[in-house]
Design an enzyme around this catalytic site. Sequence first.
Site, PDB file in Angstrom:
ATOM      1  N   SER A  37      64.448  74.340 -54.144  1.00 36.10           N
ATOM      2  CA  SER A  37      64.114  73.777 -52.836  1.00 36.10           C
ATOM      3  C   SER A  37      65.306  73.095 -52.185  1.00 36.10           C
ATOM      4  CB  SER A  37      62.971  72.774 -52.978  1.00 36.10           C
ATOM      5  OG  SER A  37      62.847  71.982 -51.814  1.00 36.10           O
ATOM      6  N   THR A  65      56.997  77.347 -46.710  1.00 33.83           N
ATOM      7  CA  THR A  65      57.959  78.407 -46.985  1.00 33.83           C
ATOM      8  C   THR A  65      57.217  79.636 -47.495  1.00 33.83           C
ATOM      9  OG1 THR A  65      60.072  78.910 -48.066  1.00 33.83           O
ATOM     10  CG2 THR A  65      58.446  77.702 -49.378  1.00 33.83           C
ATOM     11  N   LYS A  86      54.054  81.310 -44.551  1.00 34.55           N
ATOM     12  CA  LYS A  86      54.321  80.944 -43.156  1.00 34.55           C
ATOM     13  C   LYS A  86      53.336  81.580 -42.182  1.00 34.55           C
ATOM     14  CE  LYS A  86      59.243  79.910 -43.627  1.00 34.55           C
ATOM     15  NZ  LYS A  86      60.607  80.106 -43.072  1.00 34.55           N
ATOM     16  N   ASP A  97      62.009  77.015 -37.301  1.00 33.60           N
ATOM     17  CA  ASP A  97      62.996  78.000 -37.744  1.00 33.60           C
ATOM     18  C   ASP A  97      63.723  78.606 -36.553  1.00 33.60           C
ATOM     19  OD1 ASP A  97      62.654  77.846 -40.514  1.00 33.60           O
ATOM     20  OD2 ASP A  97      61.028  79.311 -40.524  1.00 33.60           O
ATOM     21  N   GLY A 126      65.091  93.369 -41.252  1.00 36.09           N
ATOM     22  CA  GLY A 126      63.849  92.820 -41.776  1.00 36.09           C
ATOM     23  C   GLY A 126      62.825  92.600 -40.682  1.00 36.09           C
ATOM     24  N   GLY A 137      58.325  86.891 -41.481  1.00 28.89           N
ATOM     25  CA  GLY A 137      58.191  85.696 -40.658  1.00 28.89           C
ATOM     26  C   GLY A 137      59.516  85.187 -40.144  1.00 28.89           C
ATOM     27  N   TYR A 144      71.248  81.081 -47.664  1.00 27.16           N
ATOM     28  CA  TYR A 144      72.235  79.998 -47.781  1.00 27.16           C
ATOM     29  C   TYR A 144      72.654  79.740 -49.229  1.00 27.16           C
ATOM     30  CZ  TYR A 144      68.266  77.143 -49.264  1.00 27.16           C
ATOM     31  OH  TYR A 144      67.174  76.640 -49.941  1.00 27.16           O
TER      32      TYR A 144
END
Length: 247
Positions: free
Chosen positions: A14, A61, A65, A102, A127, A130, A208
């Site tokens: 997380s 997450t 979502k 987001d 992709g 969400g 990330y």
Amino acid sequence: MRQFGLIGRTLSHSFSQTYFTQKFYSLQLAEHQYDLFELATIGELPGLVAAHPNLVGLNVTVPYKEQVVPYLDKLAPSASRVGAVNVIEFSAEGQLIGHNTDYIGFRDSLRTFCPLRGEDARALILGNGGAAKAVEVALHDLNIPYWNVTRQPLGPGLTYEDVTPEILAAHPLIVNTTPLGTFPLTDECPWLPYQALTERHYLYDLVYNPSETLFMLKGKEAGAQVKNGFEMLCLQAEAAWDIWNAQ
């Protein structure tokens, strides 16, 4: 105690808990805490809320979502536009209100990364989950036309087999919204003719961790500008914090 948290299925890596715990410490908010709530199904959400009366805000997450929407009392315009929720506000009246930050995080991060706009900034979104929906709304706000690229044919979008060097040349912005490249699967990346990339291209990876994905590395080797999703995460977290404290 003001309690916040993150709901998802697997939360061992997380970002949110570390981010907000550090924020509470720096702001000397001793009566604030941020916890992780792993849910086997989204149907466990009402029981979680009932068991934690001090909850005032949640992050959401994958894979919930979109699944969380029927469990909310209402959607803010941001969530309605995107069709997905990553922030839940607990209103003073006891309602659960879904928001999407987001798209705010991505939009504001992209503004400083890619200067192109309009027809000069045609984009490919890799992709269709969400996260891709949030990117679509942000690109619409920034007047950047786009195509979605998916493994299977999807409406007016493209498949990866359709992405030729000519398609890449016409789309200088490429956004990866897939999980490919995420730790621990760091040796994976979306299939593209990377050799056709140039210094005119901007590659944005919502991943990330790691900070430099294989998608980004291949872009750098071709001379493209690259960026990971860390700044987007920070910006969306700050937007969530603003929502939780607006009351």
